[in-house]
Scaffold this motif. Sequence first.
Motif, PDB file in Angstrom:
ATOM      1  N   ARG A   1      -4.383   2.809  -7.161  1.00 19.85           N
ATOM      2  CA  ARG A   1      -3.096   2.454  -7.740  1.00 19.85           C
ATOM      3  C   ARG A   1      -2.355   3.766  -7.985  1.00 19.85           C
ATOM      4  NH1 ARG A   1      -5.222  -1.606  -6.488  1.00 19.85           N
ATOM      5  NH2 ARG A   1      -5.442  -3.571  -7.639  1.00 19.85           N
ATOM      6  N   ALA A   2      -1.054   3.759  -7.794  1.00 18.65           N
ATOM      7  CA  ALA A   2      -0.289   4.993  -7.960  1.00 18.65           C
ATOM      8  C   ALA A   2      -0.532   5.612  -9.330  1.00 18.65           C
ATOM      9  CB  ALA A   2       1.201   4.710  -7.749  1.00 18.65           C
TER      10      ALA A   2
ATOM     11  N   ASP B   1       3.590   7.771  -2.116  1.00 15.81           N
ATOM     12  CA  ASP B   1       3.615   6.740  -1.080  1.00 15.81           C
ATOM     13  C   ASP B   1       3.305   5.371  -1.683  1.00 15.81           C
ATOM     14  OD1 ASP B   1       3.951   8.888   0.623  1.00 15.81           O
ATOM     15  OD2 ASP B   1       1.830   8.972   1.169  1.00 15.81           O
ATOM     16  N   GLU B   2       2.336   5.337  -2.620  1.00 17.63           N
ATOM     17  CA  GLU B   2       1.891   4.061  -3.188  1.00 17.63           C
ATOM     18  C   GLU B   2       2.857   3.476  -4.207  1.00 17.63           C
ATOM     19  OE1 GLU B   2      -0.199   6.508  -2.648  1.00 17.63           O
ATOM     20  OE2 GLU B   2      -1.708   5.610  -1.331  1.00 17.63           O
TER      21      GLU B   2
ATOM     22  N   THR C   1       0.384  11.264  -0.796  1.00 20.02           N
ATOM     23  CA  THR C   1      -0.883  10.925  -1.432  1.00 20.02           C
ATOM     24  C   THR C   1      -1.942  11.990  -1.204  1.00 20.02           C
ATOM     25  OG1 THR C   1      -0.361   8.579  -1.175  1.00 20.02           O
ATOM     26  CG2 THR C   1      -2.656   9.138  -1.625  1.00 20.02           C
TER      27      THR C   1
END
Length: 209
Positions: A115-116, A139-140, A172
């Motif tokens: 998870r970000a 990105d997430e 990421t």
Amino acid sequence: MPPRRSYDQYCSVARALDTVGDRWTLLIVRELLAGPRRYTDLHADLPGVSTDVLASRLKDMERDGLATRRRLPPPGAAYVYELTGRGSALLPVLQALGTWGEAGLGERGPTDAVRAHWFALPLLRALEGETGLVEVRLDEGVFHLRAGAGTGPVYGDGPAGQEPDAVLSLDTDTCTAIGRGELPLADGVRAGRVAVDGDGPLAKRLREA
């Protein structure tokens, strides 16, 4: 509720593990460092935990004074869990565990969830000594940090909600390298792997570090 299991040792480490040593407890604390969370939100961001175990751990945390449960006023009218002062005091414990665990992080496996906002604590370590609201774009997804926050949530999902003191944009792989302790944040900025936007003193310091 059944009595809490204990090591029955007169030692502060043993007493601490009596309270937070069960599987999932510290990861629930990690999620609640973002502020009040609904049960469904916690379950979604703790992939692998069963509903029974999550409910049991939350009850244990209430009993042990780490978390409280309250009902939001209308129109929300949902129950949320949040850390008490004693629960929030576990932040440096999680930071220390994260630092210790960097050596074992390795490459992301094909079944590893991410998870970000799980990058929030490593980035807070990288921002140690700084103070301010930082928006992080990965990105997430997007999340924000409150570097140097004395009380209250230290991070949250989504944009900052107000003008941040700095905006960090990175991929990421770069964030993972920072999280593994392989790339200091300042080196990432100098190499162009971390873009820093903002006009405030914090953004300027990060660009000039």
